[in-house]
Design an enzyme around this catalytic site. Structure first.
Site, mmCIF file in Angstrom:
data_model
loop_
_atom_site.group_PDB
_atom_site.id
_atom_site.type_symbol
_atom_site.label_atom_id
_atom_site.label_comp_id
_atom_site.label_asym_id
_atom_site.label_seq_id
_atom_site.Cartn_x
_atom_site.Cartn_y
_atom_site.Cartn_z
ATOM 1 N N ASN A 1 -2.223 -13.325 16.014
ATOM 2 C CA ASN A 1 -3.219 -12.266 16.203
ATOM 3 C C ASN A 1 -3.750 -12.355 17.628
ATOM 4 O OD1 ASN A 1 -5.503 -10.426 15.851
ATOM 5 N ND2 ASN A 1 -5.372 -10.855 13.658
ATOM 6 N N HIS B 1 0.822 -1.215 0.000
ATOM 7 C CA HIS B 1 0.000 0.000 0.000
ATOM 8 C C HIS B 1 0.853 1.260 0.000
ATOM 9 C CE1 HIS B 1 -3.563 -2.478 1.810
ATOM 10 N NE2 HIS B 1 -3.352 -2.720 0.536
HETATM 11 P P1 NAD Z 1 -7.063 -3.996 10.624
HETATM 12 O O1 NAD Z 1 -7.112 -2.809 11.524
HETATM 13 O O2 NAD Z 1 -8.240 -4.294 9.785
HETATM 14 O O3 NAD Z 1 -6.790 -5.288 11.518
HETATM 15 C C1 NAD Z 1 -5.837 -5.288 12.544
HETATM 16 C C2 NAD Z 1 -5.701 -6.700 13.060
HETATM 17 O O4 NAD Z 1 -4.632 -6.709 13.996
HETATM 18 C C3 NAD Z 1 -6.947 -7.233 13.775
HETATM 19 O O5 NAD Z 1 -7.213 -8.539 13.310
HETATM 20 C C4 NAD Z 1 -6.524 -7.237 15.255
HETATM 21 O O6 NAD Z 1 -7.132 -8.292 15.971
HETATM 22 C C5 NAD Z 1 -5.033 -7.437 15.140
HETATM 23 N N1 NAD Z 1 -4.233 -6.906 16.261
HETATM 24 C C6 NAD Z 1 -4.443 -5.793 16.996
HETATM 25 N N2 NAD Z 1 -3.434 -5.612 17.869
HETATM 26 C C7 NAD Z 1 -2.574 -6.640 17.692
HETATM 27 C C8 NAD Z 1 -1.336 -6.999 18.283
HETATM 28 N N3 NAD Z 1 -0.775 -6.277 19.264
HETATM 29 N N4 NAD Z 1 -0.723 -8.125 17.851
HETATM 30 C C9 NAD Z 1 -1.262 -8.890 16.860
HETATM 31 N N5 NAD Z 1 -2.439 -8.594 16.266
HETATM 32 C C10 NAD Z 1 -3.084 -7.470 16.665
HETATM 33 O O7 NAD Z 1 -5.736 -3.849 9.738
HETATM 34 P P2 NAD Z 1 -5.323 -4.467 8.330
HETATM 35 O O8 NAD Z 1 -5.833 -5.859 8.209
HETATM 36 O O9 NAD Z 1 -3.868 -4.210 8.211
HETATM 37 O O10 NAD Z 1 -6.078 -3.617 7.223
HETATM 38 C C11 NAD Z 1 -6.249 -2.252 7.370
HETATM 39 C C12 NAD Z 1 -5.732 -1.326 6.277
HETATM 40 O O11 NAD Z 1 -5.413 -0.093 6.929
HETATM 41 C C13 NAD Z 1 -4.476 -1.747 5.590
HETATM 42 O O12 NAD Z 1 -4.708 -1.522 4.255
HETATM 43 C C14 NAD Z 1 -3.373 -0.778 6.069
HETATM 44 O O13 NAD Z 1 -2.681 -0.223 4.947
HETATM 45 C C15 NAD Z 1 -4.095 0.361 6.704
HETATM 46 N N6 NAD Z 1 -3.510 0.780 8.017
HETATM 47 C C16 NAD Z 1 -2.154 0.836 8.209
HETATM 48 C C17 NAD Z 1 -1.627 1.185 9.434
HETATM 49 C C18 NAD Z 1 -0.117 1.247 9.603
HETATM 50 O O14 NAD Z 1 0.582 1.504 8.637
HETATM 51 N N7 NAD Z 1 0.394 0.997 10.814
HETATM 52 C C19 NAD Z 1 -2.467 1.488 10.508
HETATM 53 C C20 NAD Z 1 -3.863 1.437 10.285
HETATM 54 C C21 NAD Z 1 -4.376 1.089 9.038
#
Ligand code: NAD
Length: 243
Positions: free
Chosen positions: A212, A119
């Site tokens: 997860n 992304h």
């Molecule tokens: P999501 O928010 O949909 O899912 C996050 C997942 O992480 C959930 O299943 C949750 O249970 C799990 N989780 C939460 N804390 C955790 C931990 N400490 N250890 C392990 N698992 C944990 O995120 P996604 O599936 O990556 O999709 C969201 C979209 O948003 C992506 O396209 C991404 O590009 C974008 N995004 C990116 C960031 C970043 O760059 N850090 C942050 C937010 C969203």
């Protein structure tokens, strides 16, 4: 979790190459809210509005009003023990590639070398006029920030309505299809095409391991329940013991 962790460690040693697919969950312990977490950015701002390419073209300050703060504080965000464990596994020669949906650049900051950011990344900020590249956090003031040429700046990330960079996508498909083990870490596996990658890995005979805090991916062969920042260092230490 002990015995599952041991089984997965053995698998990583036996069934190379290993590839990781990561999502927002791995960066949660670095203080970056996940996409769907309570109180997170996107609970307040509809991403299909604030992070869509159509809205960006009409009014880029909408996007900058919610993303600008992260970009200007880019250096403040640091990798956690989960990112570092993956970098360590790569140095041990046991993790071939990290495919990430994250745009925070933390895998590279942790020392991972083979990273595909499907992304894009908030590190690279491009001028929509002349193409000049700025590096976060070093960007001009202004709302929206503009290049020296007057063009509006846009982070090199994939907004809603944009397609994924073809080269990154190709690499992600190839690495998934060639993997013997795929670690699916901290992703709700709902965003396409990333959500398809574990299925591609499985079709080609890989074992899929989910890490997860709650099960999100129904088709995993192994589920390591817990925070990535705890589970991944444990897994690496188990691999070390067995190698
Ligand atoms: P999501 O928010 O949909 O899912 C996050 C997942 O992480 C959930 O299943 C949750 O249970 C799990 N989780 C939460 N804390 C955790 C931990 N400490 N250890 C392990 N698992 C944990 O995120 P996604 O599936 O990556 O999709 C969201 C979209 O948003 C992506 O396209 C991404 O590009 C974008 N995004 C990116 C960031 C970043 O760059 N850090 C942050 C937010 C969203």
């Amino acid at each position: 979790m002990g015995s599952i962790c041991e089984a997965v460690a053995e698998l990583i040693l036996r069934q190379q190459p290993c590839v990781a697919l990561t999502g927002a969950g791995i960066s949660a312990e670095s203080g970056i809210p996940t996409f769907r977490s309570k109180g997170g950015l996107w609970e307040k701002f509809d991403p299909t509005v604030y992070a869509s390419i159509d809205v960006f073209r009409q009014d880029p300050s909408k996007y900058w009003s919610i993303r600008g703060e992260f970009i200007r504080n880019y250096d403040a965000y640091q990798p956690n023990s989960g990112h570092r464990a993956l970098a360590e596994l790569e140095r041990m020669g046991l993790l071939r590639h990290v495919i990430t949906q994250n745009i925070d650049g933390l895998h590279r900051k942790a020392g991972s070398q083979n990273v595909t950011e499907i992304h894009g990344s908030l590190r690279e900020i491009l001028c929509t006029g002349c193409g000049r590249e700025y590096q976060a956090p070093h960007i001009p003031e202004g709302m929206p920030p503009r290049c020296a040429c007057g063009g509006v700046l846009k982070p090199n990330t994939v907004l809603f309505g944009e397609s994924l960079p073809p080269h990154a996508l190709e690499t992600a498909w190839r690495e998934s299809g060639a993997s013997g083990v795929m670690l699916v870490i901290g992703t709700s596996a709902m965003v396409q095409p990333a959500a398809s990658l574990p299925f591609i890995a499985r079709e080609h005979g890989a074992a899929v391991v989910e890490v997860n805090i709650e099960k999100a991916f129904s088709n995993a062969d192994y589920f390591l329940e817990g925070r990535a920042g705890t589970v991944l260092p444990e897994l690496v230490s188990e691999v070390r013991k067995k190698s």
